[in-house]
Structure formats: C-alpha cells, structure tokens
Design an enzyme around this catalytic site. Structure first.
Site, short mmCIF file in Angstrom:
data_model
loop_
_atom_site.label_atom_id
_atom_site.label_comp_id
_atom_site.label_asym_id
_atom_site.label_seq_id
_atom_site.Cartn_x
_atom_site.Cartn_y
_atom_site.Cartn_z
N GLU A 249 0.84 -1.20 0.00
CA GLU A 249 0.00 0.00 0.00
C GLU A 249 0.87 1.25 0.00
O GLU A 249 1.96 1.25 0.57
CB GLU A 249 -0.91 0.01 1.23
N LYS A 251 2.15 4.65 1.30
CA LYS A 251 2.20 5.20 2.66
C LYS A 251 1.98 6.71 2.56
O LYS A 251 2.85 7.46 2.12
CB LYS A 251 3.54 4.91 3.32
N ARG A 271 -5.00 9.44 16.09
CA ARG A 271 -4.23 8.26 16.48
C ARG A 271 -3.90 8.28 17.97
O ARG A 271 -3.59 7.25 18.55
CB ARG A 271 -3.00 8.06 15.61
N GLU A 300 -5.96 7.42 6.31
CA GLU A 300 -5.02 8.54 6.46
C GLU A 300 -5.60 9.73 5.69
O GLU A 300 -5.93 9.61 4.51
CB GLU A 300 -3.66 8.10 5.87
N ARG A 414 2.94 -3.67 17.48
CA ARG A 414 3.83 -3.55 16.35
C ARG A 414 4.17 -4.96 15.93
O ARG A 414 4.86 -5.67 16.64
CB ARG A 414 5.08 -2.78 16.78
N LYS A 420 6.83 -1.31 7.12
CA LYS A 420 7.02 -0.08 6.34
C LYS A 420 8.41 -0.03 5.73
O LYS A 420 9.37 -0.55 6.29
CB LYS A 420 6.75 1.14 7.22
P1 AMP Z 1 5.01 5.41 11.03
O1 AMP Z 1 4.24 6.55 11.63
O2 AMP Z 1 6.20 5.83 10.24
O3 AMP Z 1 5.30 4.31 12.03
O4 AMP Z 1 4.06 4.70 9.93
C1 AMP Z 1 2.81 4.18 10.25
C2 AMP Z 1 1.73 5.20 9.91
O5 AMP Z 1 1.60 5.38 8.52
C3 AMP Z 1 0.35 4.77 10.33
O6 AMP Z 1 0.15 5.04 11.68
C4 AMP Z 1 -0.55 5.61 9.43
O7 AMP Z 1 -0.81 6.86 10.06
C5 AMP Z 1 0.31 5.90 8.23
N1 AMP Z 1 -0.17 5.31 6.98
C6 AMP Z 1 -0.13 5.94 5.78
N2 AMP Z 1 -0.59 5.17 4.81
C7 AMP Z 1 -0.95 3.99 5.36
C8 AMP Z 1 -1.48 2.78 4.85
N3 AMP Z 1 -1.74 2.61 3.57
N4 AMP Z 1 -1.71 1.76 5.73
C9 AMP Z 1 -1.43 1.91 7.05
N5 AMP Z 1 -0.93 3.05 7.58
C10 AMP Z 1 -0.68 4.08 6.76
#
Ligand code: AMP
Length: 576
Positions: A249, A251, A271, A300, A414, A420
């Site tokens: 997906e 991001k 969040r 998002e 987690r 990611k």
């Molecule tokens: P991080 O904040 O770097 O840990 O990345 C996770 C965050 O990416 C999630 O908490 C979402 O807010 C965001 N996010 C953006 N696109 C997506 C997606 N397609 N699926 C899940 N989370 C996403």
C-alpha cells in the site's frame, strides 16, 4: 470499601520497588481488595488519568494553583510552600512534609475511600468557565483537608499530572490477572480487551463483573481501538522474504483517523484516540453516506492542493487539525481520506479476519470521491515491491507499507503484519519518533535565540519508563528554534520527568509532551544515554537531526527501546 490511605501506602511501597515482578505482586494485592464498583476508578488513578483520552477529561491544574491549595489546607503561606518546593523539587513531597507539621488541624478528617477521591478529582477536572480555577482550588482544599500526609503526597502529584509510579500498562494488566486468578494466565485476553477499547478502567470493570467473559471481549463502536503499528525493514528483499506474496500500500503522509459510525451517530478519533469529530464536518458528511449501518474503519487524511493538482505536504495538511476557523480551513485544505482498514462491520468484529477479507470490504464500500481506498498492488517478488516503492516516492509519498495477506488487525501492537519501507533522509535509513524531555541553551551564534537543542527519549513499555537516546542540536530553522523554545518554556519543570531514566542533564527539563521525528546516521552505544542500558552503556543516535514535530503522535506511540535495539541489529547485519 477500599480506603485511600491503603492505596497511598501501596503506592509508597511500589515506589520503593524496581523489579516488574515485584511491582506486579504488590499491585495485585491492592487490586484484589477493590470491589466491582471501585476497580475501574482505582485503575484510572494508577494510570494517572480520570478517563480514557477520547473522553477529553483533563485535570488541567497548574502547579501554581496546587500551591495555593496546599497553602490554604496546611496553614502555611504561599511563599513558605514555594520555598519548601524549591528545596524538595517535588510538590508531592512538599505537601507531605508540610502536612506532617500542619499548623492548622483539619476541620473534619473523615476516612476517604477510593471512590470519594476519584469523584473529587473528577469534580476538579470538570470545573470550567469563569472562576473555574478558584473552584478547582476550593475542591482540592476540601480533599486535602481530609487527607493524611501520605495521601496528600499522591493526591497532589495526581492533580498536577505527575503521579509517576513507574507502573506501565503491561504491569497493570499482569496485576489484574494475578488479582483474580492468582497467576498471569488471563493477561493475554485482558491485553487484547484493552487494545480493542483503549479503556483500562472499562476492561477492569467488565473483568471484575464476569472474569470469564473477558476472552469474548470484542470491538464496539465509539470505543476506539489502539491503532495497529508497522514494523520496519530496510530493503524490499527483507520484506518479501518475510511475507512472500503481499499487498503493497502507498504510505500517505497525513494524519490517521479512526472513524466510527452507528446509525446517524458518527465520531472521528485521532491516532492518540482523542475525539476529532467537530474538526472535520466535511468527512462526517461523507461518512453518513457510507453504505453500512455500523462500521469502524481507518484511514489517512490528506489535504488536496487544487491549484497544483496534488496533495499538500504534511505541514499544510496539519492546518486542518484546529479548533477554530474550521469552515474556512476545510475550503482551503479539502481533505481526502485514504481508507486502509475495516475493523468492525454490521455488528461483526473484523479484527480477527485476515487482511485480504478486510481489504475486500474496503474496496466494496469506499469508491470515492472523498473516502477512497488506499492505493494497493499485490506483489510476488522483491523486484515488484521495489517498483511500487519507487512509484510511491515518485508521487511524492513517504514510502510503502507492505501487508501480510493472512494477518489479523493487530490492535495496539507492532507486528510484522504491516512492514514499512520509508524513503531515506540523507545517510539515514529511517527516522524515530521520540519525546522531548529537556532543552539546552545556545552557545555562540545561537545564543541570540538562547536555544541549543533538545534532549529526547524513547519509551520502554516493559519497564514503563522513558529512556534518553539523543541530544539534538541541528535540523532546526531559526523560526522553528524560536517557536519551539517558546513552547518548551511553557512546560518547564523543576525536576526531570518522573518516568525518565537519564545520565545526562539538559539546562531545563520539560514535561514529556512534544513528539519529534528524528533522522540520524546510525546507532551507537554510549554511556550518555539510558536507552536499553546494559553494562553502563545505552543505545544512542549518531548525528541526530530534527525532521519535524509530530503533534499527531502521543507519548505512548513513540519509538520503543526494543525498536531502537532492532534497528541497531539491522544496521549491524547490513554492514556485516
Ligand atoms: P510510522 O508513523 O512511520 O510508524 O508509519 C505508520 C503510519 O503510517 C500509520 O500510523 C498511518 O498513520 C500511516 N499510513 C499511511 N498510509 C498507510 C497505509 N496505507 N496503511 C497503514 N498506515 C498508513
């Protein structure tokens, strides 16, 4: 009925312990003594809160007002209270000491139970409008008049938001299990229940009412779930080795929203699980059109730049998180919501369904224009994944999130269900989110702004402690420095945050409130920092620099010690 004096005695006992097992046992003996009506309130008090975040109940009592209340209840002058506080550095210790030699004997000292103290705090929190500070002080004086010195210590720490028992949520969950079953066997269902409603008091009440029903606890509208979190990997190959065929997906770099709907009622949660409904009337209107009577979904939100025909960067999107001028902002920054998961549908808890099934529902229900499915492609190889990643970066996105096709929704965890892969920042392969615990004054050219950087900490949930990981002096623009310093000044504290373990001291400590995203070159071991401290050395970021403030992230969501250790190992395996 559980007397608050007994609670205070156990809190004192807990403060003396450091091992988690010991703390659990001491806490369990206390929890065992609470009845059905008290357990929820007791659990909130231990957490240092009055209600889950989405209720929006904040004590909001500044130190200044607490000092007034202490003066009034103890018979000392404000100046005397302040001078004692200067010496002790802890307002709880100060009130305990002054009450020990109280000049004025209290008018009535009836025994207080947990329910009484909780209700009194709630009354303090709920006082609002003109004259509310005086009201809050008056209510606090009433409780303090009934308190012995030890009770007063914890009541004061609670109202100023620094109870700092050092008991993390995992310990409370263990202790609840031990209290009812004698061992940790119910920890897992308790943890799941907590993760799918984010309300420990509620879980505890259900559990005390019918302990056996805790295993059947399920998701409900208007009880937000703890968001699932993503693991990280550094290469497409590492991801496909782990997941095999998977969904990739896009991001999106906006803010996460959890959307709940039942009939005509709709609520949106951030969040951090704060209620955001009133900020987004545009999204609320779209949610009402969704063809499902009962649903919880997540996405998002990104603001769209019509002039440039693309999404705004994160900073602009964040203009939509505001309390005033909502109408104008929604015109200037119209939002799209990229829906990426469904957690509940028409009375059914979807969290245990595999990703593929949940994704099918996302695609069936969300077809635009405003509520859209997140961009997704199935991939079978590292090469295909890499192509998706490059496409994402070319579109100006942050990276991708790969999803395990068979995995459930892992609320509050987690897990490798989501992995990611993010763009790199210079030499850095990834960034961490840490909380600011203190700041430094500037030297040389920077002295003009009197700001020399910040001290940042990550969270160790197992220990329920914050641990420092970096001192950051670069990455700030001059404007950022100025406004950051102004904000930090407002939350200066005399002492280090109670939850923090540290080996270095900044010029000023601050409440752990602001979350920052930090890039760095690599991770080293250093005696300066306490992150994962072992044999005198902790993990530390090398060449850390500020990427941005993450006002959308909560203290509990910051990078964990375990993640920093994992990143260190990842980095070693890369250079091996
Ligand atoms: P991080 O904040 O770097 O840990 O990345 C996770 C965050 O990416 C999630 O908490 C979402 O807010 C965001 N996010 C953006 N696109 C997506 C997606 N397609 N699926 C899940 N989370 C996403």
């Amino acid at each position: 009925m559980l007397a608050f004096s007994d609670v205070a005695a156990v809190f004192e006992e807990i403060e003396k312990r450091s091992g988690r097992l010991e703390m659990t046992d001491v806490l369990a003996t206390l929890l065992k003594r609470a009845d059905k009506g008290e357990i929820g309130k007791l659990v909130y008090i231990i957490q240092g809160i009055l209600a889950p975040p989405y209720e929006g109940i904040d004590l909001g009592m500044g130190e200044r007002f607490a000092i007034e209340a202490i003066a009034s209840a103890s018979g000392y002058t404000k100046a005397q209270v302040e001078s004692s506080y200067k010496k002790s550095g802890d307002l709880g210790d100060t009130v305990e000491e002054l009450f020990g030699k109280r000049k004025q004997t209290a008018l009535s000292t009836s025994e207080m139970d947990v329910g009484y103290v909780y209700d009194a705090m709630l009354k303090i929190a709920k006082a609002s409008g003109t004259g509310s500070q005086e009201q809050k002080i008056k209510y606090l004086v009433e409780v303090l008049n009934n308190s012995n010195p030890l009770e007063a210590r914890y009541i004061v720490r609670f109202v100023i938001g620094s109870l700092r028992l050092g008991v993390g949520d995992p310990t409370i969950l263990d202790a609840l299990s031990v209290a009812k079953s004698g061992d940790r066997s119910l920890r897992e269902p308790l943890e799941r229940a907590y993760n799918v409603c984010a309300d420990m008091g509620y879980v505890a009440r259900m559990f005390y009412d019918k302990p056996e029903s805790i295993s059947g606890f399920h998701v409900q509208p208007f009880k937000p779930l703890m968001p699932a979190l993503a693991e990280r990997e550094n290469t497409p190959k590492a991801i496909t080795e782990r997941l095999g065929k998977c969904a990739v997906e896009m991001k999106y770099d906006g803010f996460r929203l959890q959307c709940h709907k039942k009939g005509d009622k709709v609520e949106l949660y951030s969040r951090k699980l704060e209620k955001m409904t009133s900020m987004f009337p545009d999204l609320v209107a779209e949610m009402k059109k969704v063809k499902a009577k009962e649903i919880i979904f997540e996405g998002e939100a990104l603001a769209f730049d019509k002039q440039k025909d693309r999404y705004f960067p994160f900073q602009q999107t964040m203009h939509r998180r505001r309390k005033h001028g909502i109408e104008a902002a929604s015109k200037e920054y119209p939002l799209d919501l990229f829906v990426f998961d469904i957690l509940y549908l028409e009375g059914k808890d979807m969290t245990n369904e595999p990703y593929e099934k949940r994704r099918g529902e996302v695609e069936r229900l969300f077809k635009g224009p405003v509520l859209l499915p997140s961009g997704m492609k199935m991939v079978k190889s590292a090469g295909e994944l890499s192509k998706q990643f490059k496409d994402a970066l070319a579109k100006g996105l942050e990276g991708i999130i790969a999803k395990d096709l068979s995995a459930p929704y892992t609320a509050g965890k987690r897990k490798f269900a989501w992995i990611k892969l993010k763009k790199s920042y210079g030499k850095a392969v990834d960034t961490i989110d840490a909380v600011v615990v203190g700041y430094y004054l500037g030297q040389g050219a920077r002295a003009e702004f009197e700001f020399g950087g910040i001290l940042a900490a990550v969270y160790n949930p197992e220990r329920g402690r914050l641990e420092t990981v970096a001192r950051i002096g670069s990455g700030f623009s001059e404007d950022e420095m100025k406004s950051f310093k102004e904000n930090l000044e407002k939350i200066k504290t005399k002492q280090a945050p109670g939850l923090l373990d540290y080996n270095v001291e900044p010029d000023f400590w601050v409440e752990p409130k602001y979350v920052v995203e930090i890039a760095f070159d690599d991770i080293t071991k250093s005696p300066m920092h306490t992150c994962g401290l072992k044999e005198g050395k902790g993990y530390a970021l090398r060449f850390p620099r500020l990427v941005r403030l993450r006002t959308d992230k909560a203290m509990k969501e910051i990078t964990t010690t375990e993640e920093v250790v994992d990143m260190y190992e990842l980095q070693r395996s890369r250079s091996a």
